[in-house]
Design an enzyme around this catalytic site. Structure first.
Site, PDB file in Angstrom:
ATOM      1  N   LYS A 119       0.831  -1.207   0.000  1.00 60.56           N
ATOM      2  CA  LYS A 119       0.000   0.000   0.000  1.00 60.56           C
ATOM      3  C   LYS A 119       0.862   1.252   0.000  1.00 60.56           C
ATOM      4  O   LYS A 119       0.495   2.257  -0.593  1.00 60.56           O
ATOM      5  CB  LYS A 119      -0.977   0.000   1.167  1.00 60.56           C
ATOM      6  CG  LYS A 119      -2.028  -1.085   1.002  1.00 60.56           C
ATOM      7  CD  LYS A 119      -3.409  -0.671   1.407  1.00 60.56           C
ATOM      8  CE  LYS A 119      -4.387  -1.694   0.835  1.00 60.56           C
ATOM      9  NZ  LYS A 119      -5.699  -1.655   1.401  1.00 60.56           N
ATOM     10  N   LYS A 201      -3.053 -10.174  -6.975  1.00 63.62           N
ATOM     11  CA  LYS A 201      -4.352 -10.595  -6.434  1.00 63.62           C
ATOM     12  C   LYS A 201      -5.475  -9.670  -6.888  1.00 63.62           C
ATOM     13  O   LYS A 201      -5.252  -8.485  -7.144  1.00 63.62           O
ATOM     14  CB  LYS A 201      -4.293 -10.722  -4.899  1.00 63.62           C
ATOM     15  CG  LYS A 201      -4.664  -9.497  -4.136  1.00 63.62           C
ATOM     16  CD  LYS A 201      -4.839  -9.742  -2.654  1.00 63.62           C
ATOM     17  CE  LYS A 201      -5.176  -8.394  -2.021  1.00 63.62           C
ATOM     18  NZ  LYS A 201      -6.324  -8.303  -1.189  1.00 63.62           N
ATOM     19  N   LYS A 204     -10.378  -5.095  -4.629  1.00 67.66           N
ATOM     20  CA  LYS A 204     -11.618  -4.350  -4.862  1.00 67.66           C
ATOM     21  C   LYS A 204     -11.400  -2.866  -5.105  1.00 67.66           C
ATOM     22  O   LYS A 204     -12.312  -2.181  -5.540  1.00 67.66           O
ATOM     23  CB  LYS A 204     -12.600  -4.574  -3.713  1.00 67.66           C
ATOM     24  CG  LYS A 204     -12.156  -4.043  -2.366  1.00 67.66           C
ATOM     25  CD  LYS A 204     -13.277  -4.229  -1.364  1.00 67.66           C
ATOM     26  CE  LYS A 204     -12.797  -4.468   0.036  1.00 67.66           C
ATOM     27  NZ  LYS A 204     -11.855  -3.468   0.559  1.00 67.66           N
TER      28      LYS A 204
END
Ligand code: ATP
Ligand code: LTN
Length: 340
Positions: A119, A201, A204
């Site tokens: 992140k 991965k 969302k």
């Protein structure tokens, strides 16, 4: 369920950040297991809005998403009569315990967290302290409720291990205070991959919406996304296809949606063209998501019903959380209010 039965069941807890659009990866890796396990546990399902603000969110969108995610928990089959469903910021004990646990978490441990590294790379302009200490808040979510089992996808394994370390450390420094939780990571579907970039991965909050399947995608979009999903240049399904990142991921999704093992999917489709298999996968997705979306629309049309469930959930959660937090405060030596 009678109160006596509730007392004897172990506690299951999980949460999802209201960021982006709830995606098939979240369903397969986490929510599906919440639904499957709920009968044998006292379930606690949280919309973790305080985690979501570690990345910038637009206020109006965040507000809508919290309700929308809670409605999707219900539409997926979480029974609100038997489980506690709430929004994290409605229970202030999460922030309070997180502060304490921050003081029992080492920077060396946080430095190793791969979610933080990922992140931080994706949000270079906003590497804030909350993003860094995020695992202490997650540990607080779990430990407040004396949780036995935490069903999550494979990417959360590291955070769960840290939660266990923090719990053990605290218990050893004082006396048994927290139950040490076990992760539940499914054998199949613990890491659903992106449709366009199958080496990473499915996420969302991906900026490219073709990378994920939203649980609210209409049928034509589902069909298009599956058709365009990246595969290798082979054209036919073989047993080796399972090892291939692109087509292997699609086979896993098909297996999970149809309750089949990987080998059963291969025997069903061996020798079929990729395009034929993709057609069958799109049909399965539509068949699964259409009724889900109908249930979702109905819940969203009754906002009072939904907010009633969330209010009741928060009040049940506060009751349990208060007990653990006051134990913690007493053990670390905080003076109880009124006794000064
Ligand atoms: P974001 O992209 O917004 O950071 P995310 O898609 O990674 O989010 P989280 O809120 O971090 O979702 O995760 C919610 C739950 O879904 C967790 O239990 C996580 O392990 C699981 N999960 C997320 N992505 C996947 C995936 N691709 N495959 C399986 N499980 C997943
Ligand atoms: N960190 C998790 C979301 C999360 C969570 C939790 C999951 C926050 N608190 C408690 C299980 C239990 C993630 O998926 N990124």
């Amino acid at each position: 369920m009678s109160e006596a039965q509730k007392d004897t069941k172990p506690t299951l807890l999980s949460g999802i950040q209201p960021s982006g659009h709830l995606a098939l990866g979240n369903y397969v890796g986490a929510m599906r297991n919440w639904v499957n396990l709920q009968e044998d546990y006292n379930g606690i399902f949280i919309v973790v809005d305080m985690h979501a603000i570690t990345v910038r969110q637009k206020p109006a969108e965040l507000r809508n998403r919290c309700l929308s995610f809670a409605a999707q928990y219900l539409a997926a089959g979480i029974d609100p009569e038997e489980n506690i469903i709430f929004i994290q910021s409605h229970v202030p004990q999460h922030a309070e315990l997180a502060w304490v646990l921050n003081c029992y978490t080492y920077m060396g441990e946080l430095n190793r967290m791969t979610q933080f590294k990922d992140k931080a790379q994706r949000h270079e302009d906003n590497i804030n302290a909350g993003l860094y200490s995020y695992p202490a808040l997650m540990a607080a979510d779990i430990l407040l409720y004396q949780t036995d089992l935490v069903p999550v996808g494979a990417d959360q394994k590291q955070h769960l291990e840290l939660t266990r370390d923090i719990a053990n450390r605290f218990n050893k420094a004082y006396s048994p205070t927290f139950k040490v939780p076990e992760p539940f990571i499914p054998k199949s579907g613990a890491r659903i991959m992106s449709l366009q970039e199958p080496e990473k991965k499915m996420s969302k909050s991906d900026v490219n919406e073709n990378n994920y399947i939203s649980l609210l995608d209409p049928p034509d979009v589902l069909v298009r996304k599956v058709k365009r999903a990246v595969t290798d240049s082979a054209r036919e399904i073989t047993p080796d296809s399972l090892q291939n990142p692109g087509i292997g991921n699609l086979l896993t999704i098909y297996a999970v949606l149809n309750d089949l093992s990987a080998n059963e999917v291969i025997s069903q489709f061996e020798g079929h063209q990729y395009s034929q298999f993709k057609g069958a996968l799109a049909d399965s997705l539509v068949a699964f998501l259409e009724p889900f979306q109908q249930r979702y629309d109905k819940i969203m049309a009754e906002k009072g019903y939904l907010t009633g469930i969330l209010d009741q959930g928060a009040s049940q959660a506060r009751y349990i959380a208060r007990k653990t937090l006051s134990k913690v405060y007493r053990k670390i030596g905080f003076v109880a209010p009124g006794r000064v």
